[in-house]
Design an enzyme around this catalytic site. Structure first.
Site, PDB file in Angstrom:
ATOM      1  N   ASN A 114      17.489   4.674  -2.549  1.00 23.36           N
ATOM      2  CA  ASN A 114      16.843   5.828  -3.176  1.00 23.36           C
ATOM      3  C   ASN A 114      17.574   7.127  -2.855  1.00 23.36           C
ATOM      4  O   ASN A 114      17.691   8.012  -3.704  1.00 23.36           O
ATOM      5  CB  ASN A 114      15.373   5.910  -2.758  1.00 23.36           C
ATOM      6  N   VAL A 129       0.847  -1.199   0.000  1.00 22.36           N
ATOM      7  CA  VAL A 129       0.000   0.000   0.000  1.00 22.36           C
ATOM      8  C   VAL A 129       0.883   1.251   0.000  1.00 22.36           C
ATOM      9  O   VAL A 129       2.102   1.172   0.202  1.00 22.36           O
ATOM     10  CB  VAL A 129      -0.958   0.017   1.224  1.00 22.36           C
ATOM     11  N   PRO A 151       2.730   7.549   1.890  1.00 20.96           N
ATOM     12  CA  PRO A 151       3.092   8.931   1.510  1.00 20.96           C
ATOM     13  C   PRO A 151       3.703   9.710   2.671  1.00 20.96           C
ATOM     14  O   PRO A 151       3.699   9.238   3.806  1.00 20.96           O
ATOM     15  CB  PRO A 151       1.733   9.537   1.129  1.00 20.96           C
ATOM     16  N   CYS A 208       8.752   8.440  -5.208  1.00 20.28           N
ATOM     17  CA  CYS A 208       9.644   7.811  -4.219  1.00 20.28           C
ATOM     18  C   CYS A 208      10.757   8.696  -3.672  1.00 20.28           C
ATOM     19  O   CYS A 208      10.905   8.810  -2.452  1.00 20.28           O
ATOM     20  CB  CYS A 208      10.257   6.561  -4.824  1.00 20.28           C
TER      21      CYS A 208
HETATM   22  P1  NAD Z   1      -0.106   3.369  -5.177  1.00 22.79           P
HETATM   23  O1  NAD Z   1      -0.691   4.544  -4.503  1.00 22.79           O
HETATM   24  O2  NAD Z   1      -0.031   3.321  -6.666  1.00 22.79           O
HETATM   25  O3  NAD Z   1      -0.905   2.052  -4.730  1.00 22.79           O
HETATM   26  C1  NAD Z   1      -1.232   1.761  -3.403  1.00 22.79           C
HETATM   27  C2  NAD Z   1      -2.597   1.069  -3.400  1.00 22.79           C
HETATM   28  O4  NAD Z   1      -2.869   0.612  -2.071  1.00 22.79           O
HETATM   29  C3  NAD Z   1      -3.763   1.986  -3.784  1.00 22.79           C
HETATM   30  O5  NAD Z   1      -4.450   1.455  -4.903  1.00 22.79           O
HETATM   31  C4  NAD Z   1      -4.648   2.010  -2.529  1.00 22.79           C
HETATM   32  O6  NAD Z   1      -6.042   2.052  -2.807  1.00 22.79           O
HETATM   33  C5  NAD Z   1      -4.274   0.691  -1.870  1.00 22.79           C
HETATM   34  N1  NAD Z   1      -4.582   0.651  -0.442  1.00 22.79           N
HETATM   35  C6  NAD Z   1      -4.304   1.581   0.507  1.00 22.79           C
HETATM   36  N2  NAD Z   1      -4.729   1.160   1.709  1.00 22.79           N
HETATM   37  C7  NAD Z   1      -5.309  -0.051   1.524  1.00 22.79           C
HETATM   38  C8  NAD Z   1      -5.926  -0.987   2.393  1.00 22.79           C
HETATM   39  N3  NAD Z   1      -6.025  -0.747   3.697  1.00 22.79           N
HETATM   40  N4  NAD Z   1      -6.413  -2.130   1.863  1.00 22.79           N
HETATM   41  C9  NAD Z   1      -6.310  -2.374   0.529  1.00 22.79           C
HETATM   42  N5  NAD Z   1      -5.724  -1.527  -0.341  1.00 22.79           N
HETATM   43  C10 NAD Z   1      -5.218  -0.377   0.153  1.00 22.79           C
HETATM   44  O7  NAD Z   1       1.357   3.183  -4.561  1.00 22.79           O
HETATM   45  P2  NAD Z   1       2.633   2.513  -5.253  1.00 22.79           P
HETATM   46  O8  NAD Z   1       3.309   3.477  -6.146  1.00 22.79           O
HETATM   47  O9  NAD Z   1       2.251   1.171  -5.761  1.00 22.79           O
HETATM   48  O10 NAD Z   1       3.587   2.338  -3.989  1.00 22.79           O
HETATM   49  C11 NAD Z   1       3.316   1.383  -2.990  1.00 22.79           C
HETATM   50  C12 NAD Z   1       4.530   1.275  -2.098  1.00 22.79           C
HETATM   51  O11 NAD Z   1       5.659   0.819  -2.859  1.00 22.79           O
HETATM   52  C13 NAD Z   1       4.970   2.590  -1.455  1.00 22.79           C
HETATM   53  O12 NAD Z   1       5.432   2.328  -0.161  1.00 22.79           O
HETATM   54  C14 NAD Z   1       6.111   3.047  -2.334  1.00 22.79           C
HETATM   55  O13 NAD Z   1       7.028   3.843  -1.646  1.00 22.79           O
HETATM   56  C15 NAD Z   1       6.752   1.729  -2.714  1.00 22.79           C
HETATM   57  N6  NAD Z   1       7.484   1.751  -3.983  1.00 22.79           N
HETATM   58  C16 NAD Z   1       6.993   2.398  -5.063  1.00 22.79           C
HETATM   59  C17 NAD Z   1       7.691   2.376  -6.272  1.00 22.79           C
HETATM   60  C18 NAD Z   1       7.165   3.084  -7.492  1.00 22.79           C
HETATM   61  O14 NAD Z   1       7.890   3.166  -8.473  1.00 22.79           O
HETATM   62  N7  NAD Z   1       5.942   3.588  -7.504  1.00 22.79           N
HETATM   63  C19 NAD Z   1       8.880   1.653  -6.369  1.00 22.79           C
HETATM   64  C20 NAD Z   1       9.350   0.981  -5.249  1.00 22.79           C
HETATM   65  C21 NAD Z   1       8.650   1.038  -4.066  1.00 22.79           C
HETATM   66  C1  UDX Z   2      13.055   5.204  -8.358  1.00 25.73           C
HETATM   67  C2  UDX Z   2      14.223   4.224  -8.242  1.00 25.73           C
HETATM   68  O1  UDX Z   2      15.034   4.316  -9.414  1.00 25.73           O
HETATM   69  C3  UDX Z   2      13.705   2.813  -8.081  1.00 25.73           C
HETATM   70  O2  UDX Z   2      14.785   1.911  -7.882  1.00 25.73           O
HETATM   71  C4  UDX Z   2      12.777   2.769  -6.880  1.00 25.73           C
HETATM   72  O3  UDX Z   2      12.250   1.468  -6.724  1.00 25.73           O
HETATM   73  C5  UDX Z   2      11.653   3.777  -7.029  1.00 25.73           C
HETATM   74  O4  UDX Z   2      12.203   5.080  -7.235  1.00 25.73           O
HETATM   75  P1  UDX Z   2      11.381   5.918 -10.290  1.00 25.73           P
HETATM   76  O5  UDX Z   2      11.110   7.085  -9.409  1.00 25.73           O
HETATM   77  O6  UDX Z   2      10.241   5.127 -10.797  1.00 25.73           O
HETATM   78  O7  UDX Z   2      12.349   4.874  -9.547  1.00 25.73           O
HETATM   79  O8  UDX Z   2      12.218   6.398 -11.583  1.00 25.73           O
HETATM   80  P2  UDX Z   2      13.757   6.844 -11.797  1.00 25.73           P
HETATM   81  O9  UDX Z   2      14.207   6.287 -13.067  1.00 25.73           O
HETATM   82  O10 UDX Z   2      14.587   6.557 -10.618  1.00 25.73           O
HETATM   83  O11 UDX Z   2      13.632   8.422 -11.976  1.00 25.73           O
HETATM   84  C6  UDX Z   2      13.276   9.277 -10.917  1.00 25.73           C
HETATM   85  C7  UDX Z   2      13.402  10.718 -11.361  1.00 25.73           C
HETATM   86  O12 UDX Z   2      14.760  11.084 -11.545  1.00 25.73           O
HETATM   87  C8  UDX Z   2      12.702  11.020 -12.686  1.00 25.73           C
HETATM   88  O13 UDX Z   2      12.073  12.277 -12.607  1.00 25.73           O
HETATM   89  C9  UDX Z   2      13.843  11.043 -13.677  1.00 25.73           C
HETATM   90  O14 UDX Z   2      13.558  11.832 -14.802  1.00 25.73           O
HETATM   91  C10 UDX Z   2      14.934  11.649 -12.827  1.00 25.73           C
HETATM   92  N1  UDX Z   2      16.301  11.318 -13.286  1.00 25.73           N
HETATM   93  C11 UDX Z   2      16.711  10.019 -13.306  1.00 25.73           C
HETATM   94  C12 UDX Z   2      17.163  12.339 -13.667  1.00 25.73           C
HETATM   95  O15 UDX Z   2      16.794  13.516 -13.643  1.00 25.73           O
HETATM   96  N2  UDX Z   2      18.430  12.013 -14.063  1.00 25.73           N
HETATM   97  C13 UDX Z   2      18.889  10.736 -14.080  1.00 25.73           C
HETATM   98  O16 UDX Z   2      20.056  10.524 -14.425  1.00 25.73           O
HETATM   99  C14 UDX Z   2      18.008   9.703 -13.691  1.00 25.73           C
END
Ligand code: NAD
Ligand code: UDX
Length: 452
Positions: A219, A85, A88, A271
């Site tokens: 990160n 989930v 934020p 992130c």
């Molecule tokens: P997201 O907001 O896209 O998805 C989260 C989902 O969880 C939502 O659809 C929401 O409705 C659901 N949710 C919230 N509370 C709930 C509950 N009690 N029961 C069931 N569903 C529930 O978020 P995301 O981007 O998928 O990120 C999720 C986690 O993964 C975060 O901790 C984030 O930091 C981490 N993460 C994200 C990325 C990325 O690239 N987006 C990469 C690595 C790690």
């Molecule tokens: C990041 C991490 O890369 C990933 O490992 C983690 O799980 C989630 O957070 P993400 O945020 O999806 O992934 O994309 P990423 O490719 O890391 O880019 C993040 C931001 O940095 C973007 O706005 C991208 O445009 C910017 N960026 C990336 C730069 O400005 N310069 C670079 O050289 C690389």
């Protein structure tokens, strides 16, 4: 084995689709409280745009991959439960603007405790502050009535836009757990799932705290590289050095390496900022203000870079953009995603709206509704128009801003764009995507980031 994932977002959906796709023996159910999101996962129009995702979902959906809002049943039946989930930045109370908001995590833990009938392995997939597993464990054990819960940390390292490739061929998979016999057995169970397609030597196992902290640290290091090169980009602009040449020159040093040195309008995404703020908050909490200040600098530099870009546009356009049409090409935080969370484009657009510019925005994948929501403007707002393509956005514009590095922008007919713009025609390439010399030959006053 039955696997459940709570949270069908950018991480839960693609990650579970990959597990189901690669491990035909396991049944994977992704649950969410958001009905519209689940409906979209069950439709042809997935809620997440990622190259290759449609194919992976279609291959497994309905056979061993399911999307559902029946959270209780999925938890009850599963042996392994991933929590994916959102976490934020807190917007209220203690730690507002810095700490991670863990209320969704806690709700999941309480739900698992409430409906589970047998032993469970609970996996932290969300990015969490170090020692969150302790809180989850206490909530579960306080309500366990003889059931055993093992808490594992298995942070996700995928990047949006390349999620499928990252999941298919990860640099590493990290699994942290208790170093007790039961903890080690749980770790092994999860390792066995990933070993279905990931080479065993790329699956790292650690104690639970190292795993939790490694995600925040990864990160922070990645974002720090971007802020470092962006800091140098400002110096390049003052000295006629070229930031791409500098990045190339330092990146060939094998100790530095070439990746993540692309200077830009600033990093965005859901992130980096959130996780560094979380790290900063943790450092202060543990009485380490110098460490907190060090990492805070990465965010400060990123904010500076975003505002600096907007200020440069205004100063170059004779110190006023009031009532001038400015074309904004790209709104997503990077290419190949429809995600706009913390996109630099939001901040740059807001700064320019403040200066009364008339923005004409085009992004290939971000919807009009999303852009309006991010900028907090209605359809009646005279300062923001959303366009169908780059040519409509640039017609009669005083300046073009490239804010996302979409491949299609490289293929635009810039002569055609130049011919329909106000003169002098300015172009600000916030991604160093285009050939500035070619643009200058057409007649543009073209500027990149960190280009002397
Ligand atoms: P997201 O907001 O896209 O998805 C989260 C989902 O969880 C939502 O659809 C929401 O409705 C659901 N949710 C919230 N509370 C709930 C509950 N009690 N029961 C069931 N569903 C529930 O978020 P995301 O981007 O998928 O990120 C999720 C986690 O993964 C975060 O901790 C984030 O930091 C981490 N993460 C994200 C990325 C990325 O690239 N987006 C990469 C690595 C790690
Ligand atoms: C990041 C991490 O890369 C990933 O490992 C983690 O799980 C989630 O957070 P993400 O945020 O999806 O992934 O994309 P990423 O490719 O890391 O880019 C993040 C931001 O940095 C973007 O706005 C991208 O445009 C910017 N960026 C990336 C730069 O400005 N310069 C670079 O050289 C690389």
């Amino acid at each position: 084995m039955k696997i459940c994932c709570i949270g069908a977002g950018y991480v839960g959906g693609p990650t579970m689709a990959m597990i189901a796709h690669k491990c035909a023996d396991h049944t994977v159910t992704v649950v969410d409280i958001n009905q519209a999101r689940i409906d979209a996962w069950n439709s042809d129009e997935l809620p997440v745009y990622e190259p290759g995702l449609d194919e992976v979902v279609q291959a497994a959906r309905g056979s061993n991959l399911f999307f559902s809002t029946d959270v209780d049943t999925a938890i009850r039946e599963a042996e392994i439960i991933f929590i994916s989930v959102n976490t934020p930045t807190k917007t209220y109370g203690v730690g507002a603007g810095c700490a991670a908001d863990l209320r969704f995590i806690e709700k999941c833990a309480r739900k698992i405790a409430e409906v589970s009938e047998g032993d469970k392995i609970v996996v932290e997939k969300s990015t969490l502050p170090v020692r969150t597993a302790e809180s989850i464990k206490r909530i579960l054990l306080a309500n366990s009535e003889g059931r055993d819960f093992q808490i594992l940390s298995n942070p996700e390292f995928l990047a949006e836009g390349t999620a499928i490739a990252d999941l298919q061929n990860p640099d590493r998979v990290l699994v942290g757990g208790d170093q007790t016999p039961a903890g080690l057995a749980a770790i092994q169970k999860l390792v066995d799932v990933y070993a279905g397609w990931v080479p065993r030597e790329r699956i790292l196992t650690t104690n639970v705290w190292s795993s939790e902290l490694s995600k925040l640290t990864a990160n922070a290091f990645l974002a720090q590289r971007i802020s470092s090169i962006n800091a140098i980009s400002a110096l390049c602009e003052a000295t006629e050095a070229n930031v791409d040449e500098v990045a190339n020159a330092i990146g060939t040093d094998s100790r530095i390496g070439p990746k993540f040195l692309k200077s830009s309008v600033g990093f965005g995404g859901s992130c980096f900022q959130k996780d560094i703020l979380n790290l900063v908050y943790l450092c202060r909490h543990f009485g380490l203000p110098e460490v907190a200040d060090y990492w805070q600098g990465v965010i400060t530099m990123n904010d500076y870079q975003k505002h600096r870009f907007a200020r440069r546009v205004v100063s170059t356009l004779f110190n006023t953009v009031s009532d001038k049409k400015i074309a904004v090409l790209g709104f997503a935080f990077k290419k190949d995603t429809n995600d706009t969370r913390e996109s630099a484009a939001i901040y740059i657009c807001r700064d320019l709206i403040e200066e009364q510019a008339k923005l004409a925005i085009y992004d290939p994948k971000v919807s009009e509704a999303q852009i309006r929501q991010d900028l907090k403007v209605t359809e009646e707002n005279p300062y923001v128009t959303i366009c169908e393509d780059a040519y409509a956005a640039t017609k009669d514009a005083h300046a073009v801003l490239i804010l996302t590095e979409w491949d299609e922008f490289k293929a635009l007919d810039f002569k055609k764009i130049y011919d329909q713009m106000q003169l002098p025609a300015f172009l600000f390439d916030g991604r160093n995507l285009l050939d500035l010399e070619q643009l200058a030959a057409i007649g543009f006053e073209a500027r990149g980031i960190g280009q002397g």
